[in-house]
Design an enzyme around this catalytic site. Sequence first.
Site, mmCIF file in Angstrom:
data_model
loop_
_atom_site.group_PDB
_atom_site.id
_atom_site.type_symbol
_atom_site.label_atom_id
_atom_site.label_comp_id
_atom_site.label_asym_id
_atom_site.label_seq_id
_atom_site.Cartn_x
_atom_site.Cartn_y
_atom_site.Cartn_z
ATOM 1 N N TYR A 80 4.492 -14.685 -13.383
ATOM 2 C CA TYR A 80 3.145 -13.430 -13.170
ATOM 3 C C TYR A 80 1.480 -14.202 -13.029
ATOM 4 C CZ TYR A 80 1.016 -9.090 -12.171
ATOM 5 O OH TYR A 80 -0.237 -8.299 -11.410
ATOM 6 N N ALA A 81 1.882 -14.476 -14.139
ATOM 7 C CA ALA A 81 0.278 -15.270 -14.356
ATOM 8 C C ALA A 81 -0.365 -16.385 -13.842
ATOM 9 C CB ALA A 81 -0.223 -15.361 -16.171
ATOM 10 N N ALA A 90 0.706 -1.331 -0.247
ATOM 11 C CA ALA A 90 0.136 -0.357 -0.261
ATOM 12 C C ALA A 90 0.959 1.016 -0.181
ATOM 13 C CB ALA A 90 -0.917 -0.172 1.176
ATOM 14 N N ARG A 107 2.697 2.891 -2.425
ATOM 15 C CA ARG A 107 1.870 3.301 -3.392
ATOM 16 C C ARG A 107 0.862 2.597 -4.486
ATOM 17 N NH1 ARG A 107 6.587 1.873 -3.860
ATOM 18 N NH2 ARG A 107 7.194 3.383 -3.456
ATOM 19 N N ALA A 133 1.144 -16.717 -11.139
ATOM 20 C CA ALA A 133 0.591 -16.147 -9.225
ATOM 21 C C ALA A 133 -1.409 -16.418 -9.205
ATOM 22 C CB ALA A 133 1.917 -15.213 -9.117
ATOM 23 N N LYS A 134 -1.102 -15.309 -10.295
ATOM 24 C CA LYS A 134 -2.157 -14.761 -9.937
ATOM 25 C C LYS A 134 -3.482 -15.421 -10.939
ATOM 26 C CE LYS A 134 -1.206 -10.314 -9.842
ATOM 27 N NZ LYS A 134 -1.661 -9.736 -8.123
ATOM 28 N N ASP A 186 7.745 -8.211 5.427
ATOM 29 C CA ASP A 186 7.745 -8.961 3.726
ATOM 30 C C ASP A 186 6.779 -10.161 4.301
ATOM 31 O OD1 ASP A 186 8.271 -10.791 1.732
ATOM 32 O OD2 ASP A 186 10.586 -11.128 2.563
ATOM 33 N N VAL A 187 5.639 -9.821 3.047
ATOM 34 C CA VAL A 187 4.291 -10.613 3.142
ATOM 35 C C VAL A 187 5.114 -11.914 3.455
ATOM 36 C CG1 VAL A 187 2.929 -8.640 3.275
ATOM 37 C CG2 VAL A 187 3.847 -10.364 0.851
#
Length: 251
Positions: free
Chosen positions: A152-153, A12, A14, A155-156, A61-62
Amino acid sequence: MTDPRTALVTGAARGIGAATALRLAADGLRVAVLDLREEDCAATVDAVRAAGGEAIAVGADVGDTDAAAAAVARVVDELGAPTVLVNNAGILRDNLLFKMTETDWDSVMSVHLRGAFLMSREVQKHQVAAGWGRIVNLSSTSALGNRGQANYAAAKAGLQGFTKALAFELGRFGITTNAVAPGFIATDMIRQTAERLHLTYEQFVEGVAKDIPVGRVGQPEDIANAVSFFCSEAAGFVNGQVLYVAGGPKA
Protein backbone atom coordinates in the site's frame (compact mmCIF):
# COMPACT_ATOMS: atom_id res chain seq x y z
CA MET A 1 -25.46 28.92 -19.69
CA THR A 2 -22.83 26.27 -20.35
CA ASP A 3 -23.58 22.63 -19.72
CA PRO A 4 -22.28 21.26 -16.41
CA ARG A 5 -19.02 19.36 -16.56
CA THR A 6 -18.89 15.64 -15.96
CA ALA A 7 -16.80 14.06 -13.20
CA LEU A 8 -15.84 10.41 -12.89
CA VAL A 9 -15.06 9.21 -9.36
CA THR A 10 -13.65 5.72 -8.88
CA GLY A 11 -14.18 3.71 -5.72
CA ALA A 12 -17.24 5.83 -5.08
CA ALA A 13 -19.66 3.30 -3.60
CA ARG A 14 -18.76 4.33 -0.05
CA GLY A 15 -16.36 6.26 2.14
CA ILE A 16 -14.15 8.94 0.63
CA GLY A 17 -15.33 8.21 -2.90
CA ALA A 18 -18.99 8.57 -2.02
CA ALA A 19 -18.38 11.80 -0.11
CA THR A 20 -16.40 13.14 -3.07
CA ALA A 21 -19.14 12.25 -5.54
CA LEU A 22 -21.69 14.06 -3.37
CA ARG A 23 -19.46 17.11 -2.99
CA LEU A 24 -18.72 17.39 -6.72
CA ALA A 25 -22.43 17.04 -7.49
CA ALA A 26 -23.11 19.85 -5.01
CA ASP A 27 -20.50 21.87 -6.91
CA GLY A 28 -22.66 21.49 -10.00
CA LEU A 29 -21.00 18.60 -11.83
CA ARG A 30 -22.65 15.56 -13.30
CA VAL A 31 -21.11 12.55 -11.57
CA ALA A 32 -20.32 9.03 -12.72
CA VAL A 33 -20.11 6.86 -9.61
CA LEU A 34 -17.79 3.96 -10.38
CA ASP A 35 -16.96 0.93 -8.30
CA LEU A 36 -16.21 -2.74 -8.88
CA ARG A 37 -19.88 -3.71 -8.75
CA GLU A 38 -22.46 -1.39 -10.23
CA GLU A 39 -25.11 -2.37 -7.71
CA ASP A 40 -22.89 -1.18 -4.85
CA CYS A 41 -23.05 2.36 -6.27
CA ALA A 42 -26.82 2.67 -5.88
CA ALA A 43 -26.77 4.41 -2.48
CA THR A 44 -24.34 7.07 -3.66
CA VAL A 45 -26.26 7.68 -6.87
CA ASP A 46 -29.53 7.91 -4.95
CA ALA A 47 -28.00 10.42 -2.53
CA VAL A 48 -26.76 12.60 -5.39
CA ARG A 49 -30.14 12.52 -7.10
CA ALA A 50 -32.00 13.20 -3.84
CA ALA A 51 -29.92 16.36 -3.47
CA GLY A 52 -30.91 17.46 -6.97
CA GLY A 53 -27.80 16.27 -8.82
CA GLU A 54 -27.31 14.05 -11.84
CA ALA A 55 -25.46 10.75 -11.50
CA ILE A 56 -25.11 7.28 -12.93
CA ALA A 57 -23.67 4.07 -11.51
CA VAL A 58 -20.89 2.29 -13.38
CA GLY A 59 -19.38 -1.08 -12.50
CA ALA A 60 -15.81 -1.77 -13.59
CA ASP A 61 -12.49 -3.20 -12.50
CA VAL A 62 -10.25 -0.15 -12.96
CA GLY A 63 -7.21 -2.39 -13.29
CA ASP A 64 -8.61 -4.10 -16.39
CA THR A 65 -7.79 -2.36 -19.68
CA ASP A 66 -11.01 -3.24 -21.51
CA ALA A 67 -13.21 -2.57 -18.48
CA ALA A 68 -11.66 0.86 -17.94
CA ALA A 69 -12.16 1.80 -21.60
CA ALA A 70 -15.75 0.55 -21.60
CA ALA A 71 -16.53 2.44 -18.39
CA VAL A 72 -15.31 5.76 -19.78
CA ALA A 73 -17.13 5.17 -23.07
CA ARG A 74 -20.35 4.58 -21.17
CA VAL A 75 -19.90 7.80 -19.19
CA VAL A 76 -19.39 9.71 -22.44
CA ASP A 77 -22.62 8.25 -23.84
CA GLU A 78 -24.78 8.76 -20.76
CA LEU A 79 -23.43 11.89 -19.05
CA GLY A 80 -21.03 13.52 -21.47
CA ALA A 81 -17.27 13.47 -21.84
CA PRO A 82 -15.62 13.45 -18.40
CA THR A 83 -13.20 16.32 -17.85
CA VAL A 84 -12.80 15.68 -14.12
CA LEU A 85 -11.32 12.40 -12.89
CA VAL A 86 -10.83 11.39 -9.27
CA ASN A 87 -8.75 8.23 -8.93
CA ASN A 88 -9.90 7.03 -5.53
CA ALA A 89 -10.36 3.26 -6.00
CA GLY A 90 -8.28 1.29 -3.55
CA ILE A 91 -7.99 -1.88 -1.53
CA LEU A 92 -6.00 -3.06 1.48
CA ARG A 93 -4.03 -6.30 1.63
CA ASP A 94 -1.96 -5.48 4.72
CA ASN A 95 0.66 -7.83 6.06
CA LEU A 96 4.24 -7.86 7.26
CA LEU A 97 6.74 -8.39 4.46
CA PHE A 98 7.58 -11.98 5.34
CA LYS A 99 3.87 -12.88 5.26
CA MET A 100 2.93 -10.83 2.21
CA THR A 101 2.10 -12.88 -0.86
CA GLU A 102 2.63 -11.98 -4.49
CA THR A 103 -1.14 -11.76 -4.81
CA ASP A 104 -1.28 -9.28 -1.92
CA TRP A 105 1.28 -7.14 -3.73
CA ASP A 106 -0.11 -7.45 -7.26
CA SER A 107 -3.75 -6.83 -6.34
CA VAL A 108 -2.92 -3.58 -4.51
CA MET A 109 -0.74 -2.38 -7.38
CA SER A 110 -3.42 -3.26 -9.91
CA VAL A 111 -6.17 -1.24 -8.27
CA HIS A 112 -4.17 1.76 -7.06
CA LEU A 113 -1.46 2.27 -9.66
CA ARG A 114 -2.55 0.41 -12.78
CA GLY A 115 -6.13 1.59 -12.21
CA ALA A 116 -5.10 5.25 -11.96
CA PHE A 117 -2.95 4.86 -15.08
CA LEU A 118 -5.68 3.22 -17.16
CA MET A 119 -8.42 5.60 -16.09
CA SER A 120 -6.24 8.66 -16.61
CA ARG A 121 -5.17 7.46 -20.05
CA GLU A 122 -8.80 7.00 -21.09
CA VAL A 123 -10.05 10.30 -19.67
CA GLN A 124 -7.19 12.55 -20.79
CA LYS A 125 -8.20 12.34 -24.45
CA HIS A 126 -11.52 13.97 -23.58
CA GLN A 127 -9.78 16.57 -21.43
CA VAL A 128 -7.33 17.43 -24.20
CA ALA A 129 -10.20 17.77 -26.67
CA ALA A 130 -11.96 20.15 -24.25
CA GLY A 131 -8.80 22.12 -23.51
CA TRP A 132 -9.53 21.78 -19.80
CA GLY A 133 -9.33 19.06 -17.19
CA ARG A 134 -8.73 18.07 -13.61
CA ILE A 135 -7.19 14.83 -12.38
CA VAL A 136 -7.00 14.20 -8.64
CA ASN A 137 -5.25 11.09 -7.34
CA LEU A 138 -5.83 9.80 -3.81
CA SER A 139 -2.53 9.06 -2.13
CA SER A 140 -2.10 8.58 1.63
CA THR A 141 0.15 9.42 4.55
CA SER A 142 1.14 5.76 4.21
CA ALA A 143 3.23 6.92 1.23
CA LEU A 144 5.71 8.02 3.90
CA GLY A 145 5.92 4.43 5.15
CA ASN A 146 3.81 2.33 7.46
CA ARG A 147 4.43 -0.99 9.17
CA GLY A 148 2.59 -3.88 7.54
CA GLN A 149 1.78 -1.89 4.41
CA ALA A 150 4.74 -2.33 2.07
CA ASN A 151 2.40 -2.83 -0.88
CA TYR A 152 0.00 0.00 0.00
CA ALA A 153 2.81 2.42 0.89
CA ALA A 154 4.62 1.72 -2.38
CA ALA A 155 1.42 2.19 -4.37
CA LYS A 156 0.52 5.46 -2.66
CA ALA A 157 4.06 6.80 -3.07
CA GLY A 158 3.88 5.75 -6.72
CA LEU A 159 0.73 7.77 -7.16
CA GLN A 160 2.57 10.88 -6.03
CA GLY A 161 5.21 10.36 -8.71
CA PHE A 162 2.50 9.61 -11.25
CA THR A 163 0.77 12.85 -10.29
CA LYS A 164 3.88 14.94 -10.85
CA ALA A 165 4.65 13.28 -14.18
CA LEU A 166 1.14 13.97 -15.49
CA ALA A 167 1.39 17.56 -14.29
CA PHE A 168 4.35 18.05 -16.64
CA GLU A 169 2.75 16.18 -19.54
CA LEU A 170 -0.79 17.51 -19.44
CA GLY A 171 -0.45 21.02 -18.06
CA ARG A 172 0.02 22.54 -21.51
CA PHE A 173 -3.45 21.29 -22.46
CA GLY A 174 -5.19 23.09 -19.61
CA ILE A 175 -5.24 19.95 -17.46
CA THR A 176 -4.01 20.01 -13.87
CA THR A 177 -3.07 16.91 -11.90
CA ASN A 178 -2.83 16.94 -8.13
CA ALA A 179 -2.97 14.46 -5.26
CA VAL A 180 -4.67 14.42 -1.89
CA ALA A 181 -2.98 12.33 0.79
CA PRO A 182 -5.43 11.55 3.60
CA GLY A 183 -4.32 10.73 7.10
CA PHE A 184 -6.53 8.63 9.35
CA ILE A 185 -10.07 8.82 7.94
CA ALA A 186 -13.02 7.05 9.55
CA THR A 187 -14.10 4.62 6.82
CA ASP A 188 -14.97 0.95 6.53
CA MET A 189 -11.43 0.22 5.27
CA ILE A 190 -10.10 1.23 8.68
CA ARG A 191 -12.03 -1.64 10.23
CA GLN A 192 -9.74 -4.05 8.38
CA THR A 193 -6.71 -2.42 9.95
CA ALA A 194 -8.28 -2.55 13.40
CA GLU A 195 -8.99 -6.25 12.98
CA ARG A 196 -5.39 -6.87 11.88
CA LEU A 197 -4.20 -5.19 15.09
CA HIS A 198 -6.73 -7.18 17.17
CA LEU A 199 -8.53 -4.03 18.32
CA THR A 200 -12.15 -2.99 18.14
CA TYR A 201 -12.89 -0.20 15.69
CA GLU A 202 -13.72 2.14 18.57
CA GLN A 203 -10.49 1.36 20.44
CA PHE A 204 -8.45 1.91 17.30
CA VAL A 205 -10.07 5.25 16.43
CA GLU A 206 -9.78 6.55 20.01
CA GLY A 207 -6.11 5.64 20.20
CA VAL A 208 -5.27 7.26 16.87
CA ALA A 209 -7.14 10.49 17.67
CA LYS A 210 -4.87 11.09 20.67
CA ASP A 211 -1.87 11.51 18.35
CA ILE A 212 -3.53 13.88 15.86
CA PRO A 213 -2.87 17.58 16.58
CA VAL A 214 -6.47 18.66 15.91
CA GLY A 215 -7.69 16.04 18.36
CA ARG A 216 -9.93 14.03 16.08
CA VAL A 217 -9.82 11.58 13.21
CA GLY A 218 -10.76 12.72 9.74
CA GLN A 219 -14.09 12.25 8.03
CA PRO A 220 -14.64 11.46 4.34
CA GLU A 221 -16.01 14.97 3.87
CA ASP A 222 -12.65 16.43 4.94
CA ILE A 223 -11.06 14.77 1.92
CA ALA A 224 -13.94 15.60 -0.39
CA ASN A 225 -13.49 19.29 0.42
CA ALA A 226 -9.83 19.16 -0.63
CA VAL A 227 -10.67 17.28 -3.84
CA SER A 228 -13.35 19.86 -4.60
CA PHE A 229 -10.77 22.65 -4.50
CA PHE A 230 -8.38 20.85 -6.84
CA CYS A 231 -11.27 20.28 -9.28
CA SER A 232 -12.36 23.92 -9.25
CA GLU A 233 -11.60 26.81 -11.57
CA ALA A 234 -9.86 28.48 -8.61
CA ALA A 235 -7.16 25.79 -8.66
CA GLY A 236 -6.11 26.42 -12.25
CA PHE A 237 -2.56 27.43 -11.26
CA VAL A 238 -2.11 24.56 -8.80
CA ASN A 239 -0.50 21.61 -10.56
CA GLY A 240 1.57 18.62 -9.51
CA GLN A 241 0.98 19.16 -5.79
CA VAL A 242 0.43 16.67 -2.97
CA LEU A 243 -1.81 17.95 -0.17
CA TYR A 244 -1.69 16.06 3.10
CA VAL A 245 -5.07 16.21 4.81
CA ALA A 246 -4.21 14.61 8.11
CA GLY A 247 -4.99 16.97 10.97
CA GLY A 248 -1.33 17.90 11.30
CA PRO A 249 1.86 18.42 9.29
CA LYS A 250 3.45 15.62 7.33
CA ALA A 251 6.79 15.55 5.55
